[in-house]
Every structure is written in structure tokens, then in C-alpha cells.
Scaffold this active site. Structure first.
Site, PDB file in Angstrom:
ATOM      1  N   HIS A 106      -7.176  -3.046   6.042  1.00  0.00           N
ATOM      2  CA  HIS A 106      -5.990  -1.622   6.746  1.00  0.00           C
ATOM      3  C   HIS A 106      -6.694  -0.031   6.164  1.00  0.00           C
ATOM      4  O   HIS A 106      -8.032  -0.302   5.714  1.00  0.00           O
ATOM      5  CB  HIS A 106      -4.892  -1.107   5.556  1.00  0.00           C
ATOM      6  CG  HIS A 106      -4.128  -0.579   6.249  1.00  0.00           C
ATOM      7  ND1 HIS A 106      -3.829  -0.662   8.272  1.00  0.00           N
ATOM      8  CD2 HIS A 106      -3.314   0.172   5.991  1.00  0.00           C
ATOM      9  CE1 HIS A 106      -3.068   0.635   7.950  1.00  0.00           C
ATOM     10  NE2 HIS A 106      -2.539   0.988   7.037  1.00  0.00           N
ATOM     11  N   HIS A 130       6.772  -5.437  11.187  1.00  0.00           N
ATOM     12  CA  HIS A 130       6.270  -4.371  11.340  1.00  0.00           C
ATOM     13  C   HIS A 130       5.717  -3.674  12.338  1.00  0.00           C
ATOM     14  O   HIS A 130       4.700  -3.463  12.986  1.00  0.00           O
ATOM     15  CB  HIS A 130       5.091  -4.414  10.257  1.00  0.00           C
ATOM     16  CG  HIS A 130       3.923  -3.164  10.081  1.00  0.00           C
ATOM     17  ND1 HIS A 130       3.499  -2.493  10.483  1.00  0.00           N
ATOM     18  CD2 HIS A 130       4.809  -2.380   9.389  1.00  0.00           C
ATOM     19  CE1 HIS A 130       3.272  -1.040  10.250  1.00  0.00           C
ATOM     20  NE2 HIS A 130       4.367  -1.487   9.059  1.00  0.00           N
ATOM     21  N   HIS A 176       1.272   3.412   2.143  1.00  0.00           N
ATOM     22  CA  HIS A 176       1.786   4.396   3.157  1.00  0.00           C
ATOM     23  C   HIS A 176       3.137   4.536   3.420  1.00  0.00           C
ATOM     24  O   HIS A 176       3.598   3.817   2.727  1.00  0.00           O
ATOM     25  CB  HIS A 176       1.214   4.096   4.344  1.00  0.00           C
ATOM     26  CG  HIS A 176      -0.072   4.077   5.132  1.00  0.00           C
ATOM     27  ND1 HIS A 176      -0.992   3.531   5.666  1.00  0.00           N
ATOM     28  CD2 HIS A 176      -0.830   4.720   4.484  1.00  0.00           C
ATOM     29  CE1 HIS A 176      -2.117   3.929   5.934  1.00  0.00           C
ATOM     30  NE2 HIS A 176      -2.424   5.116   5.433  1.00  0.00           N
ATOM     31  N   ASP A 184       5.744   4.398   5.519  1.00  0.00           N
ATOM     32  CA  ASP A 184       7.004   3.561   5.765  1.00  0.00           C
ATOM     33  C   ASP A 184       7.421   2.513   5.073  1.00  0.00           C
ATOM     34  O   ASP A 184       7.765   1.580   4.999  1.00  0.00           O
ATOM     35  CB  ASP A 184       6.254   3.369   6.861  1.00  0.00           C
ATOM     36  CG  ASP A 184       4.884   2.510   7.040  1.00  0.00           C
ATOM     37  OD1 ASP A 184       4.469   2.747   6.154  1.00  0.00           O
ATOM     38  OD2 ASP A 184       4.850   1.411   8.120  1.00  0.00           O
ATOM     39  N   HIS A 185       6.068   2.785   3.645  1.00  0.00           N
ATOM     40  CA  HIS A 185       5.732   1.087   3.045  1.00  0.00           C
ATOM     41  C   HIS A 185       7.474   1.539   1.324  1.00  0.00           C
ATOM     42  O   HIS A 185       6.631   0.236   0.432  1.00  0.00           O
ATOM     43  CB  HIS A 185       5.242   0.647   2.810  1.00  0.00           C
ATOM     44  CG  HIS A 185       4.964   0.061   4.120  1.00  0.00           C
ATOM     45  ND1 HIS A 185       4.122  -2.036   4.185  1.00  0.00           N
ATOM     46  CD2 HIS A 185       3.333   0.296   5.290  1.00  0.00           C
ATOM     47  CE1 HIS A 185       3.733  -1.801   4.808  1.00  0.00           C
ATOM     48  NE2 HIS A 185       3.051  -0.484   6.424  1.00  0.00           N
ATOM     49  N   HIS A 197       1.048  -1.205  -0.042  1.00  0.00           N
ATOM     50  CA  HIS A 197       0.004   0.474  -0.032  1.00  0.00           C
ATOM     51  C   HIS A 197       1.200   1.137   0.047  1.00  0.00           C
ATOM     52  O   HIS A 197       2.168   1.201  -0.145  1.00  0.00           O
ATOM     53  CB  HIS A 197      -1.177   0.265   1.325  1.00  0.00           C
ATOM     54  CG  HIS A 197      -0.337   0.300   2.747  1.00  0.00           C
ATOM     55  ND1 HIS A 197       0.347  -1.076   3.009  1.00  0.00           N
ATOM     56  CD2 HIS A 197      -0.269   0.885   3.308  1.00  0.00           C
ATOM     57  CE1 HIS A 197       1.424  -0.470   4.176  1.00  0.00           C
ATOM     58  NE2 HIS A 197       0.246   0.772   4.548  1.00  0.00           N
ATOM     59  N   ASP A 257      -0.065  -4.439   7.631  1.00  0.00           N
ATOM     60  CA  ASP A 257      -0.820  -3.215   7.712  1.00  0.00           C
ATOM     61  C   ASP A 257      -2.478  -3.693   7.527  1.00  0.00           C
ATOM     62  O   ASP A 257      -2.775  -3.972   6.824  1.00  0.00           O
ATOM     63  CB  ASP A 257      -0.268  -2.705   7.194  1.00  0.00           C
ATOM     64  CG  ASP A 257       0.651  -1.523   6.990  1.00  0.00           C
ATOM     65  OD1 ASP A 257       2.109  -1.851   7.570  1.00  0.00           O
ATOM     66  OD2 ASP A 257       0.899  -0.602   7.753  1.00  0.00           O
TER      67      ASP A 257
END
EC number: 3.1.26.11
Length: 303
Positions: free
Chosen positions: A138, A265, A63, A65-66, A61, A206
Site C-alpha cells: 500500500h 472496502h 490511515h 478510515d482504519h 495500517h 488496502d
């Protein structure tokens, strides 16, 4: 053999000894990278993983942090004079996101092919990998991935001789190819036994727990699943922000019948994670904390 390396285990923000989320899978000279958080390049260097063989990048996805490590990784690939195309798989909107991230890497010597996911389940076969993208739950559109290396049945010399199949055709048939030769068509099922068990890795981060995830992970040799929170009282936060606790991940691993679970995570607030593992193993005995650079070589069963 499938080489698995968990490059980053942090959620939200990188910490000392904990880079943001990324996973490397290597098979037969090809490399899949799942997610590309900040610090992925450093984690790859530390693990001795080359950038060039990355053929496929799967994004769960959008976000930060990914995906925050993606622009730098693309630049490094370009500086390494890579010319082979890179396939990126991710949720709907992927092309727009990749285009935006490429603002600092507008000119690359290789093509980027974006595949956008729209369905609940989508399947791809690339470079010997069988990839199953499955939608999870999520705060934004998010997918998990199962990656499987399938294994054909044993080659039967006796059947090949009985059917008078020329020896020059044995190798392509053994590799699963249909061959036409001197007016006849030869198919792999003429010489191969039943398919044997392959290797399967499932990666999910997530999300709240879902039966859909359990079904996708069923029978995995390795299930890598988020465990954002270890403290049981943080179940309220897990539900609020659409994440999981250690115990929810362990319950899914048990129900999916996987061989091994790696938790990943982790919340930046999580300390002394080992203290919680006895309770996790009460649910699923073969559960382990993921750590940056944790790796394993998964082998085909001998049969």
C-alpha cells in the site's frame, strides 16, 4: 466454531448503510477485532457484539478510515469497567499512534499492550488463535492477517490404555498439554492422531495484488479482500493509489484455493455493486459482496 462478522465495508469515508472498515472474529469466549474505523461501535451494537470480550485488536495500517473509531472504543471499554489487558497488533509506529489517539482517553482501567510489526511475516498464538501478520503493498506500511483455529488429532483410548496412561491425564493430553506424573513425562502425540483441518480466515485490505497475499490466504475457508473499484477502467486509479479491483481480488481468491470470497472496502463512488458480480464470478464462482453486518459461523469439518 468461529463467528465472523463484517462490521464495516466502506473505504475512505462512512456512508449510509456502510460504516468504515472493521471485522469481528469470536471463538471460545474471546474476540479479535481487525481494524476499527468510524462507526465500529454502532456496527457492533447493531450486530449484538459485546465490547468486553475483545482481547486482541489487529490494525492493518494507520490511515484514518482504519483507526478513527479506536479512541471512542477504548473509552467505552473503560466506562464498562473493563480491567483485562488489551493487546493491539499493528505496523511499526503503533505505540506512537495509540498514544496520540489516547489523548482523549488518557486514563483507562486496563493495560494496553502494543506489539509492533517489523518483518515481512510474523506469527502469534493467543487465546486459541494462530495469527499470521503478512506485509502487503500500500502507500504506507500495511499488513493483512490470517487467523487460524487449529485442530488436534483424534484422541485414541486404545493407545492410552496400551501405554497405561492414567485416565486423569487424558483430558490435558487431549488438549495438547505435556504432563509429568509420578516421574514419567506424557506427551500429546502418545494418544493423538494426525492433526485435523482447522478453520482459517484471511483478511486483506488496502493493497495491490501480491503473490505473498495468495500464499498467506491459501486454503482459507473465508477470504475477505478489498475490492475498492468495480469499474474495469478504474484499474489506473487502483494502481495509482495502491488498491485493488473486484477482478484482481477474485483472481487472488482463485489462485489461493479459498472456499469463499467476500469483497469489502468499497470506494464511496461505487454504486450498484451487484451489477458487477456476474463478471467477478466468471473468475471465482464463490465470490460475494460484503455488506455491513454480514456474518457466518464457520464450523470444523466432520471427520
Amino acid at each position: 466454531m468461529l463467528d465472523v462478522c463484517l462490521l464495516g465495508t466502506a473505504g475512505m469515508m462512512p456512508l449510509p448503510n456502510r460504516w468504515l472498515t472493521a471485522l469481528s472474529l469470536k471463538y471460545n469466549g474471546s474476540n479479535i477485532l481487525i481494524d476499527c474505523g468510524e462507526g465500529t461501535q454502532i456496527a457492533m451494537k447493531e450486530a449484538g457484539i459485546n465490547f468486553k470480550p475483545i482481547d486482541i485488536l489487529c490494525i492493518t495500517h494507520f490511515h484514518a478510515d482504519h483507526i478513527s473509531g479506536l479512541p471512542g472504543l477504548l473509552l467505552t471499554m473503560g466506562n464498562a469497567e473493563r480491567t483485562e489487558p488489551l493487546t493491539i497488533i499493528g505496523p511499526k509506529g503503533l505505540t506512537r499512534v495509540v498514544t496520540a489517539l489516547r489523548t482523549i482517553a488518557p486514563e483507562l482501567p486496563f493495560e494496553i499492550k502494543c506489539i509492533e510489526l517489523n518483518e515481512q511475516d510474523e506469527y502469534f498464538e493467543m487465546n486459541g488463535y494462530h495469527i499470521h501478520a503478512f506485509r502487503v503493498k500500500h502507500a504506507v506500511l500495511c499488513y493483512g492477517y490470517s487467523v487460524e483455529i487449529k485442530r488436534s488429532g483424534r484422541f485414541s483410548v486404545e493407545r492410552a490404555n496400551e501405554k497405561e496412561i492414567p485416565m486423569r491425564l487424558w483430558n490435558p493430553l487431549q488438549k495438547g498439554n505435556t504432563v509429568e506424573f509420578e516421574g514419567r513425562v506424557y506427551t500429546p502425540d502418545m494418544v493423538l492422531g494426525p492433526a485435523r483441518k482447522g478453520i482459517k480466515v484471511t483478511y486483506c485490505t488496502d493493497s495491490r495484488p501480491l503473490e505473498h497475499i495468495v500464499e498467506a490466504a491459501e486454503g482459507s475457508d473465508l477470504f475477505i479482500c478489498e475490492g475498492m473499484y468495480a469499474e474495469k477502467e478504474k484499474i489506473v486509479k487502483a494502481k495509482q493509489y495502491k488498491h485493488m479491483t473486484f477482478y484482481e481480488a477474485a483472481d487472488m481468491a482463485k489462485r489461493a484455493g479459498v472456499k469463499e470470497l467476500w469483497l469489502t472496502h468499497f470506494s464511496p463512488s461505487l454504486v450498484r455493486a451487484d451489477d458487477y458480480m456476474p463478471q467477478v464470478r466468471d473468475i471465482f464462482a464463490n465470490a460475494y459482496l460484503g455488506k455491513d453486518a454480514k456474518s457466518v459461523e464457520l464450523m470444523f469439518d466432520e471427520d
